[in-house]
Scaffold this motif. Structure first.
Motif, mmCIF file in Angstrom:
data_model
loop_
_atom_site.group_PDB
_atom_site.id
_atom_site.type_symbol
_atom_site.label_atom_id
_atom_site.label_comp_id
_atom_site.label_asym_id
_atom_site.label_seq_id
_atom_site.Cartn_x
_atom_site.Cartn_y
_atom_site.Cartn_z
ATOM 1 N N TYR A 1 38.252 45.629 36.817
ATOM 2 C CA TYR A 1 39.272 46.540 37.336
ATOM 3 C C TYR A 1 38.846 47.148 38.669
ATOM 4 C CZ TYR A 1 42.223 46.868 33.105
ATOM 5 O OH TYR A 1 43.100 46.614 32.074
ATOM 6 N N ASN A 2 37.647 47.670 38.700
ATOM 7 C CA ASN A 2 37.199 48.387 39.884
ATOM 8 C C ASN A 2 36.827 47.444 41.021
ATOM 9 O OD1 ASN A 2 37.275 51.241 38.858
ATOM 10 N ND2 ASN A 2 35.967 50.305 37.312
ATOM 11 N N ASP A 3 36.488 46.209 40.704
ATOM 12 C CA ASP A 3 36.237 45.224 41.752
ATOM 13 C C ASP A 3 37.523 44.947 42.540
ATOM 14 O OD1 ASP A 3 33.361 43.723 40.996
ATOM 15 O OD2 ASP A 3 34.393 44.628 39.292
ATOM 16 N N VAL A 4 38.608 44.613 41.820
ATOM 17 C CA VAL A 4 39.851 44.289 42.521
ATOM 18 C C VAL A 4 40.496 45.545 43.107
ATOM 19 C CG1 VAL A 4 40.275 42.188 41.225
ATOM 20 C CG2 VAL A 4 41.188 44.337 40.346
ATOM 21 N N TRP A 5 40.314 46.685 42.441
ATOM 22 C CA TRP A 5 40.890 47.932 42.941
ATOM 23 C C TRP A 5 40.226 48.355 44.253
ATOM 24 C CZ3 TRP A 5 41.659 52.723 39.222
ATOM 25 C CH2 TRP A 5 42.685 53.534 39.726
ATOM 26 N N TRP B 1 34.519 37.018 27.564
ATOM 27 C CA TRP B 1 34.976 37.845 28.686
ATOM 28 C C TRP B 1 36.476 38.016 28.530
ATOM 29 C CZ3 TRP B 1 31.898 38.448 33.573
ATOM 30 C CH2 TRP B 1 32.490 39.385 34.428
ATOM 31 N N VAL B 2 36.915 39.246 28.387
ATOM 32 C CA VAL B 2 38.336 39.568 28.284
ATOM 33 C C VAL B 2 38.852 39.853 29.692
ATOM 34 C CG1 VAL B 2 40.050 41.143 27.311
ATOM 35 C CG2 VAL B 2 38.040 40.487 25.956
ATOM 36 N N LEU B 3 39.784 39.043 30.162
ATOM 37 C CA LEU B 3 40.274 39.177 31.525
ATOM 38 C C LEU B 3 41.116 40.436 31.701
ATOM 39 C CD1 LEU B 3 41.377 35.539 32.450
ATOM 40 C CD2 LEU B 3 39.189 36.668 32.900
ATOM 41 N N VAL B 4 40.979 41.049 32.877
ATOM 42 C CA VAL B 4 41.783 42.233 33.205
ATOM 43 C C VAL B 4 43.118 41.778 33.790
ATOM 44 C CG1 VAL B 4 39.691 43.560 33.626
ATOM 45 C CG2 VAL B 4 40.880 42.502 35.552
ATOM 46 N N PRO B 5 44.129 42.633 33.760
ATOM 47 C CA PRO B 5 45.453 42.256 34.277
ATOM 48 C C PRO B 5 45.423 41.942 35.769
ATOM 49 C CG PRO B 5 45.596 44.194 32.876
ATOM 50 C CD PRO B 5 44.146 43.958 33.118
ATOM 51 N N THR B 6 46.386 41.151 36.201
ATOM 52 C CA THR B 6 46.524 40.870 37.630
ATOM 53 C C THR B 6 47.563 41.768 38.276
ATOM 54 O OG1 THR B 6 48.218 39.157 37.304
ATOM 55 C CG2 THR B 6 45.907 38.459 37.230
ATOM 56 N N LYS B 7 48.337 42.492 37.477
ATOM 57 C CA LYS B 7 49.329 43.423 38.012
ATOM 58 C C LYS B 7 48.772 44.841 37.947
ATOM 59 C CE LYS B 7 53.406 40.680 36.777
ATOM 60 N NZ LYS B 7 54.696 40.668 36.037
ATOM 61 N N GLY B 8 48.798 45.519 39.068
ATOM 62 C CA GLY B 8 48.286 46.879 39.156
ATOM 63 C C GLY B 8 48.310 47.314 40.604
ATOM 64 N N TRP C 1 46.750 46.754 43.171
ATOM 65 C CA TRP C 1 45.926 45.853 43.973
ATOM 66 C C TRP C 1 46.759 44.617 44.284
ATOM 67 C CZ3 TRP C 1 43.677 47.647 39.230
ATOM 68 C CH2 TRP C 1 44.136 46.968 38.103
ATOM 69 N N GLU C 2 46.253 43.768 45.152
ATOM 70 C CA GLU C 2 46.981 42.560 45.514
ATOM 71 C C GLU C 2 46.907 41.550 44.374
ATOM 72 O OE1 GLU C 2 45.636 40.975 49.189
ATOM 73 O OE2 GLU C 2 45.863 42.889 50.263
ATOM 74 N N HIS C 3 48.071 41.097 43.970
ATOM 75 C CA HIS C 3 48.170 40.182 42.827
ATOM 76 C C HIS C 3 47.352 38.913 43.048
ATOM 77 C CE1 HIS C 3 49.947 38.191 39.376
ATOM 78 N NE2 HIS C 3 50.425 37.230 40.138
ATOM 79 N N GLU C 4 47.386 38.348 44.227
ATOM 80 C CA GLU C 4 46.689 37.095 44.499
ATOM 81 C C GLU C 4 45.180 37.266 44.405
ATOM 82 O OE1 GLU C 4 48.100 34.199 44.701
ATOM 83 O OE2 GLU C 4 50.038 35.167 44.416
ATOM 84 N N ARG C 5 44.676 38.413 44.836
ATOM 85 C CA ARG C 5 43.231 38.647 44.737
ATOM 86 C C ARG C 5 42.806 38.740 43.280
ATOM 87 N NH1 ARG C 5 41.155 42.924 46.056
ATOM 88 N NH2 ARG C 5 42.856 44.339 46.568
ATOM 89 N N ALA C 6 43.611 39.381 42.476
ATOM 90 C CA ALA C 6 43.285 39.493 41.059
ATOM 91 C C ALA C 6 43.340 38.127 40.381
ATOM 92 C CB ALA C 6 44.237 40.471 40.378
ATOM 93 N N ALA D 1 49.461 40.471 28.157
ATOM 94 C CA ALA D 1 50.331 41.527 27.646
ATOM 95 C C ALA D 1 50.752 42.484 28.760
ATOM 96 C CB ALA D 1 49.630 42.285 26.526
ATOM 97 N N VAL D 2 49.785 42.882 29.585
ATOM 98 C CA VAL D 2 50.093 43.818 30.674
ATOM 99 C C VAL D 2 50.914 43.143 31.763
ATOM 100 C CG1 VAL D 2 49.083 45.304 32.445
ATOM 101 C CG2 VAL D 2 48.039 45.194 30.176
ATOM 102 N N ASP D 3 50.651 41.866 32.020
ATOM 103 C CA ASP D 3 51.351 41.133 33.073
ATOM 104 C C ASP D 3 52.724 40.627 32.640
ATOM 105 O OD1 ASP D 3 49.142 41.492 34.660
ATOM 106 O OD2 ASP D 3 48.525 39.390 34.703
ATOM 107 N N ARG D 4 53.097 40.813 31.401
ATOM 108 C CA ARG D 4 54.274 40.168 30.812
ATOM 109 C C ARG D 4 55.590 40.422 31.554
ATOM 110 N NH1 ARG D 4 58.006 42.093 27.736
ATOM 111 N NH2 ARG D 4 56.834 44.018 27.406
ATOM 112 N N PRO D 5 55.920 41.638 31.968
ATOM 113 C CA PRO D 5 57.249 41.855 32.569
ATOM 114 C C PRO D 5 57.437 41.057 33.860
ATOM 115 C CG PRO D 5 56.203 43.938 31.985
ATOM 116 C CD PRO D 5 55.148 42.880 31.897
#
Length: 218
Positions: free
Chosen positions: A109-113, A137-144, A146-151, A176-180
């Motif tokens: 999270y904090n890397d991409v943020w 390793w449980v992947l963190v969401p790509t939506k947040g 931060w830039e989606h492509e970097r995540a 789950a977080v990226d679902r919408p």
């Protein structure tokens, strides 16, 4: 709340996370020097399952433990820390005398943020994780915020390194977080900062981790 207000809130949260992260590093260094901090010293105890992450993991720690009632679970969540800052924690615990049978990491999270994901020591962390009986390793969401492509690129790096090292990767929390549809994460699972889990999100984090351990580490 308009775009300018949202930007101010996100900036304020980021500053707070950085401050908390610095405090967490100091606390961890104190623990390594012999401090008996009740939170971080849990890593000294033998754990069947050891979960390591940042503030999202920390906020979900009670739910994670409750989701695996038949396992000895230790959760270490250090707010604000990037993967490079979590590296000594993972190395100490995964290679220590009381190394866990199962290791779970949810970090990034904090890397991409903070925009430092390209420098993240993914290969090194995955190599350490591969030394325990089973690691996920449980992947963190790509939506947040931060830039989606970097995540996406960051998650792809983790998957490539994990596949090469024989470490499992679980995508269920990210999915789950990226679902919408659209750029925003699921508002039912995250708070207004688009990062930290809501009450429902904390339960989902716990469910995902329990399922990951069950599915990948039988």
């Amino acid at each position: 709340m308009g775009p300018a207000s949202n930007g101010f809130v996100r900036l304020s949260v980021l500053v707070l996370v950085l401050v908390l992260g610095a405090a967490a590093v100091v606390g961890y260094l104190d623990w390594r020097a012999g401090d008996d901090s009740p939170h971080l010293s849990l890593a000294l105890a033998k754990a069947d399952v050891l979960v390591i992450g940042d503030s999202v993991t920390d906020q979900s720690s009670d739910q994670i433990t409750a989701a695996m009632p038949d396992r000895e679970v230790t959760v270490i969540g250090l707010s604000g820390l990037r993967t490079d800052q979590l590296r000594p924690v993972i190395e100490d615990t995964f290679r220590g005398v009381n190394r866990p049978s199962v290791g779970v990491v949810m970090a990034g999270y904090n890397d991409v943020w903070q925009g430092t994901e390209r420098e993240a020591p993914i290969d090194e962390l995955v190599a350490v994780m591969a030394e325990v009986d089973c690691a996920v390793w449980v992947l963190v969401p790509t939506k947040g915020p931060w830039e989606h492509e970097r995540a996406l690129a960051f998650d792809a790096r983790i998957r490539a390194a994990a596949d090469a090292a024989g470490v499992a990767v679980d995508t269920r929390w990210r999915d789950a977080v990226d679902r919408p549809d659209g750029p925003a994460p699921d508002p039912d699972l995250v708070q207004d900062d688009d990062v930290h889990p809501s009450e429902a999100g904390r339960l989902r984090v716990a469910e995902v981790m329990a399922a990951a351990v069950e599915d990948h580490c039988r």
